[in-house]
Design an enzyme around this catalytic site. Structure first.
Site, PDB file in Angstrom:
ATOM      1  N   HIS A 203       0.802  -1.223   0.000  1.00 31.73           N
ATOM      2  CA  HIS A 203       0.000   0.000   0.000  1.00 31.73           C
ATOM      3  C   HIS A 203       0.833   1.270   0.000  1.00 31.73           C
ATOM      4  O   HIS A 203       0.283   2.365   0.000  1.00 31.73           O
ATOM      5  CB  HIS A 203      -0.934   0.039   1.210  1.00 31.73           C
ATOM      6  CG  HIS A 203      -0.207   0.222   2.505  1.00 31.73           C
ATOM      7  ND1 HIS A 203       0.478  -0.787   3.117  1.00 31.73           N
ATOM      8  CD2 HIS A 203      -0.037   1.312   3.290  1.00 31.73           C
ATOM      9  CE1 HIS A 203       1.028  -0.336   4.235  1.00 31.73           C
ATOM     10  NE2 HIS A 203       0.735   0.943   4.362  1.00 31.73           N
TER      11      HIS A 203
HETATM   12  N1  UDP Z   1      -2.931  -5.705   9.010  1.00 37.55           N
HETATM   13  C1  UDP Z   1      -4.205  -6.240   9.183  1.00 37.55           C
HETATM   14  N2  UDP Z   1      -4.929  -6.618   8.087  1.00 37.55           N
HETATM   15  C2  UDP Z   1      -4.438  -6.534   6.817  1.00 37.55           C
HETATM   16  C3  UDP Z   1      -3.125  -6.000   6.642  1.00 37.55           C
HETATM   17  C4  UDP Z   1      -2.408  -5.583   7.759  1.00 37.55           C
HETATM   18  O1  UDP Z   1      -4.667  -6.377  10.320  1.00 37.55           O
HETATM   19  O2  UDP Z   1      -5.146  -6.901   5.877  1.00 37.55           O
HETATM   20  C5  UDP Z   1      -2.189  -5.236  10.198  1.00 37.55           C
HETATM   21  C6  UDP Z   1      -0.829  -5.817  10.400  1.00 37.55           C
HETATM   22  O3  UDP Z   1      -0.886  -7.008  11.151  1.00 37.55           O
HETATM   23  C7  UDP Z   1      -0.112  -4.707  11.148  1.00 37.55           C
HETATM   24  C8  UDP Z   1      -0.742  -3.459  10.609  1.00 37.55           C
HETATM   25  O4  UDP Z   1      -1.992  -3.851  10.039  1.00 37.55           O
HETATM   26  O5  UDP Z   1      -0.364  -4.788  12.533  1.00 37.55           O
HETATM   27  C9  UDP Z   1       0.157  -2.845   9.563  1.00 37.55           C
HETATM   28  O6  UDP Z   1      -0.508  -1.818   8.953  1.00 37.55           O
HETATM   29  P1  UDP Z   1      -0.090  -1.213   7.545  1.00 37.55           P
HETATM   30  O7  UDP Z   1       0.646  -2.222   6.738  1.00 37.55           O
HETATM   31  O8  UDP Z   1      -1.328  -0.618   6.990  1.00 37.55           O
HETATM   32  O9  UDP Z   1       0.800   0.026   7.965  1.00 37.55           O
HETATM   33  P2  UDP Z   1       2.376   0.295   8.088  1.00 37.55           P
HETATM   34  O10 UDP Z   1       2.870  -0.550   9.209  1.00 37.55           O
HETATM   35  O11 UDP Z   1       2.991   0.005   6.779  1.00 37.55           O
HETATM   36  O12 UDP Z   1       2.434   1.753   8.414  1.00 37.55           O
END
Ligand code: UDP
Length: 352
Positions: A203
């Site tokens: 994403h």
């Molecule tokens: N996550 C979730 N469902 C999904 C994808 C990710 O619950 O379909 C959780 C994942 O386990 C983690 C968090 O969302 O705890 C990560 O979020 P994201 O990848 O959106 O953000 P980033 O960490 O890249 O800022």
């Protein structure tokens, strides 16, 4: 003490799950949800599954460019802080909500506590990196997940007090991963077997907003020669749909597309995956905790320790590099990198 906590997107709901309930044993917390992520799949389900207290105030600010969104948040959070008059404002991570909450508080001379301080990818083209650096430099208390983060802050000479507390997301992962691993329902739904599939997420703006990069992402995913489960972030789904490439992924036999999943279903897939392919920050370290080898579709990471430990390989959107990294065998050792699962307690102790 009265504490206003500002959260707004999916990973911040996970982080708040490690802190809010503990915080409320000692302090009054007003939980403000900016609305950056607002739908059921990215927001409501996390509050329910992880028992995060319901937001006390919701600002409903979503969409727009980063500057526009941050500006609108600032315009709302300023008066909100003037009304609530908290002793401390708490922010997490690296989103527009983090920067807006931190800056509005600092302008009002309210002490700012930043959780997950000091992380650096050293890539200033990432909106998240700008949010991290700026928030760290306006914070009074900087709570770090790793020694690397502490060292980054010392090098930059931040003004606030720096403390190593460990990673609050690790608290949540340690608590929920064993239970999620035992539930194979999400694997059945996706039509995959334990240890026999790759779990993918993407994403990051840099991968999905530019059609040339988005096409490389699609080609990379199509090239993976084994079952692949892809819970599709709404941003990525919208970009794929606009480009007319969603059908290709849907038609690919090895790809199982799902809507964005709740934490438990996602963690069930993560803990049972043979490997993880992602551009997420949080998922890189959750994969490490789950002993799932990770291939990261970026050329930098702020979670450098996972790469140094041999459990994470950075491949950007190079399909050949990704395919070979997916077959890289990780070392037998997996040291504890981001704390012992009690970071939430240390956060509360650090606040006082
Ligand atoms: N996550 C979730 N469902 C999904 C994808 C990710 O619950 O379909 C959780 C994942 O386990 C983690 C968090 O969302 O705890 C990560 O979020 P994201 O990848 O959106 O953000 P980033 O960490 O890249 O800022």
């Amino acid at each position: 003490m009265k504490i206003v906590t500002v959260i707004g997107n999916r990973p911040q709901f996970v982080k708040a799950a490690a802190v809010s309930r503990l915080l409320r044993e000692r302090h009054d917390e007003v939980l403000v949800h900016t609305g950056q992520h607002h739908d059921d799949e990215l927001s409501t389900i996390f509050f329910e599954e992880l028992s995060v207290p319901r937001p006390d105030l919701e600002l409903h600010i979503a969409g727009g460019t980063n500057t526009d969104q941050t500006g609108r948040m600032l315009a709302d959070i300023g008066p909100l802080l003037a009304r609530e008059r908290p002793d401390v404002v708490l922010v997490y991570g690296d989103t527009n909500s983090t920067l807006a909450g931190g800056l509005a508080a600092a302008q009002a001379t309210i002490p700012v506590v930043h959780i997950e301080a000091g992380m650096r990818s050293f890539d200033r083209t990432m909106p998240e990196e700008l949010n991290r650096v700026l928030t760290d430099h306006l914070s009074d208390v900087l709570l770090c997940p790793s020694q690397t983060a502490v060292d980054n802050l010392r090098r930059e000479g931040v003004a606030g007090r720096v403390e190593l507390v460990g990673d609050v997301m690790v608290d949540v992962a340690m608590l929920f991963q064993p239970r999620a691993k035992a539930d194979l329902g999400p694997l059945r739904d996706a039509g995959v077997a334990p240890g026999e599939f790759v779990l993918a997420t993407s994403h990051r703006a840099a991968n999905v907003d530019d059609p040339v990069r988005l096409r490389r992402l699609v080609d990379l995913l199509l090239a993976v020669g084994e079952p692949l489960v892809l819970p599709l972030h709404p941003r990525t789904g919208a970009r794929l749909d606009a480009a007319g490439w969603l059908d290709e992924l849907q038609a690919a036999e090895h790809v199982s597309l799902t809507p964005p999943l709740g934490y438990m279903a996602f963690t069930s897939l993560l803990t049972n995956a043979r490997a993880v392919l992602t551009d997420s920050g949080g998922v890189q370290k959750e994969a490490y905790l789950a002993a799932a080898p990770c291939v990261t579709m970026r050329d930098t990471t702020e979670w450098v320790e996972t790469v140094e430990a041999g459990w994470n390989v950075l491949v950007d959107l190079d399909a050949d590099a990704a395919l070979s990294a997916l077959h890289h065998t990780p070392p037998s050792e997996r040291p504890q990198l981001y704390g012992d699962g009690r970071a939430g307690e240390r956060v509360v102790a650090a606040i006082g």
